[in-house]
Design an enzyme around this catalytic site. Structure first.
Site, PDB file in Angstrom:
ATOM      1  N   SER A  23       0.822  -1.218   0.000  1.00 30.34           N
ATOM      2  CA  SER A  23       0.000   0.000   0.000  1.00 30.34           C
ATOM      3  C   SER A  23       0.850   1.260   0.000  1.00 30.34           C
ATOM      4  O   SER A  23       1.998   1.252   0.449  1.00 30.34           O
ATOM      5  CB  SER A  23      -0.911   0.026   1.224  1.00 30.34           C
ATOM      6  OG  SER A  23      -1.641  -1.165   1.337  1.00 30.34           O
TER       7      SER A  23
HETATM    8  N1  SAH Z   1      -0.474  -5.366   3.902  1.00 29.02           N
HETATM    9  C1  SAH Z   1       0.277  -5.646   2.698  1.00 29.02           C
HETATM   10  C2  SAH Z   1      -0.424  -5.254   1.426  1.00 29.02           C
HETATM   11  C3  SAH Z   1      -1.603  -6.094   1.177  1.00 29.02           C
HETATM   12  S1  SAH Z   1      -2.148  -6.262  -0.502  1.00 29.02           S
HETATM   13  C4  SAH Z   1       1.662  -5.003   2.765  1.00 29.02           C
HETATM   14  O1  SAH Z   1       1.965  -4.281   3.725  1.00 29.02           O
HETATM   15  O2  SAH Z   1       2.451  -5.249   1.848  1.00 29.02           O
HETATM   16  C5  SAH Z   1      -3.495  -7.346  -0.170  1.00 29.02           C
HETATM   17  C6  SAH Z   1      -3.080  -8.765   0.155  1.00 29.02           C
HETATM   18  O3  SAH Z   1      -4.215  -9.479   0.599  1.00 29.02           O
HETATM   19  C7  SAH Z   1      -2.540  -9.523  -1.058  1.00 29.02           C
HETATM   20  O4  SAH Z   1      -1.263 -10.017  -0.778  1.00 29.02           O
HETATM   21  C8  SAH Z   1      -3.559 -10.633  -1.249  1.00 29.02           C
HETATM   22  O5  SAH Z   1      -2.983 -11.837  -1.741  1.00 29.02           O
HETATM   23  C9  SAH Z   1      -4.124 -10.806   0.148  1.00 29.02           C
HETATM   24  N2  SAH Z   1      -5.448 -11.434   0.225  1.00 29.02           N
HETATM   25  C10 SAH Z   1      -6.480 -11.314  -0.640  1.00 29.02           C
HETATM   26  N3  SAH Z   1      -7.540 -12.047  -0.223  1.00 29.02           N
HETATM   27  C11 SAH Z   1      -7.176 -12.639   0.939  1.00 29.02           C
HETATM   28  C12 SAH Z   1      -7.836 -13.525   1.844  1.00 29.02           C
HETATM   29  N4  SAH Z   1      -9.089 -13.963   1.641  1.00 29.02           N
HETATM   30  N5  SAH Z   1      -7.151 -13.935   2.939  1.00 29.02           N
HETATM   31  C13 SAH Z   1      -5.879 -13.513   3.171  1.00 29.02           C
HETATM   32  N6  SAH Z   1      -5.215 -12.691   2.340  1.00 29.02           N
HETATM   33  C14 SAH Z   1      -5.841 -12.241   1.238  1.00 29.02           C
END
Ligand code: SAH
Length: 225
Positions: free
Chosen positions: A77
């Site tokens: 993000s």
């Molecule tokens: N917090 C992260 C950015 C997150 S991007 C950072 O600091 O880098 C969103 C993430 O959520 C992605 O990696 C995606 O694979 C994950 N995601 C999507 N759906 C999900 C689910 N149902 N359970 C767990 N993770 C999920």
């Protein structure tokens, strides 16, 4: 020889310097300038090496005012959004925190300096693995990464004082609300694919839920079950 060694030293020094200057500029121009004043949040954003959480190919953009691709369709993000969500979450030093969507592990690293224990769930196995490895190498010892589906939360480790979602569900999954302590807080982007409401949910001591929106944001959608 001495000149060559001197040059290499200077290059190394400059590399390090560049990132700390860029990081300082990021905090001043992107975060403080937009109204975030919480000294704990600013301190952690100043000290977390964001460039070590992105792929080498985009490292030169690590401190830019934007999200960056980290592979497997995921993004790290935008720095301001990480700071804003951390500020809204208000983690206390004694808190146990659950994060859904580990991605690079950057948000978890930021939170780990402000709370007691961080549990974080990532659905993509490769991302879960690389984030766990990175966080261990950087000695973030109070972060535990698990591959799994965030919709279910982490029942074995519940309840949590704070829960943060960094992928957007259409509505807040009930298991996550159940795994929040009375007096706890959850912060999540909630809504449609391209635009969501940054939602803050407080669970009162009596167990009632109070919700408010802190603006609109764009996160990757949470992968459905
Ligand atoms: N917090 C992260 C950015 C997150 S991007 C950072 O600091 O880098 C969103 C993430 O959520 C992605 O990696 C995606 O694979 C994950 N995601 C999507 N759906 C999900 C689910 N149902 N359970 C767990 N993770 C999920």
């Amino acid at each position: 020889m001495a000149v060559a060694v001197g040059c290499i030293w200077l290059l190394l020094l400059q590399g390090g310097e560049d990132f700390s200057l860029a990081r300082e500029k990021m905090v001043t121009e992107q975060i403080e300038a937009r109204g975030i004043q919480n000294p704990n949040v600013l301190r952690v954003m100043r000290s977390t090496p964001r460039h070590l959480f992105v792929p080498p190919s985009v490292q030169f953009q690590a401190y830019d005012d934007r999200a960056l691709p980290i592979g497997f369709g995921a993004t790290i993000s935008q720095p301001f959004i990480v700071a804003l969500m951390t500020d809204l979450l208000q983690p206390a030093k004694t808190d146990r925190v659950l994060e859904i969507g580990t991605g690079s592990g950057y948000q978890a690293a930021v939170l780990s300096r402000l709370a007691r224990e961080i549990y974080t769930i990532e659905i993509v196995p490769e991302l879960a693995q690389s984030a766990a490895k990175r966080l261990a190498e950087l000695r973030y010892r109070n972060v535990t990464v698990r591959q799994g589906d965030g919709y279910q939360g982490w029942a074995e480790r519940a309840p949590f004082d704070r829960i943060i979602l960094t992928a957007a569900p259409k509505e807040i999954p009930k298991p996550l609300l159940d795994q929040l302590v009375p007096g706890g807080r959850l912060v999540a982007p909630v809504g449609a694919t391209f635009i969501q409401s940054l939602t803050v949910v407080d669970k009162t001591r009596e167990g009632d839920l109070r919700m408010r929106s802190a603006g609109t944001v764009t996160f990757l959608p949470m992968v459905p079950r």
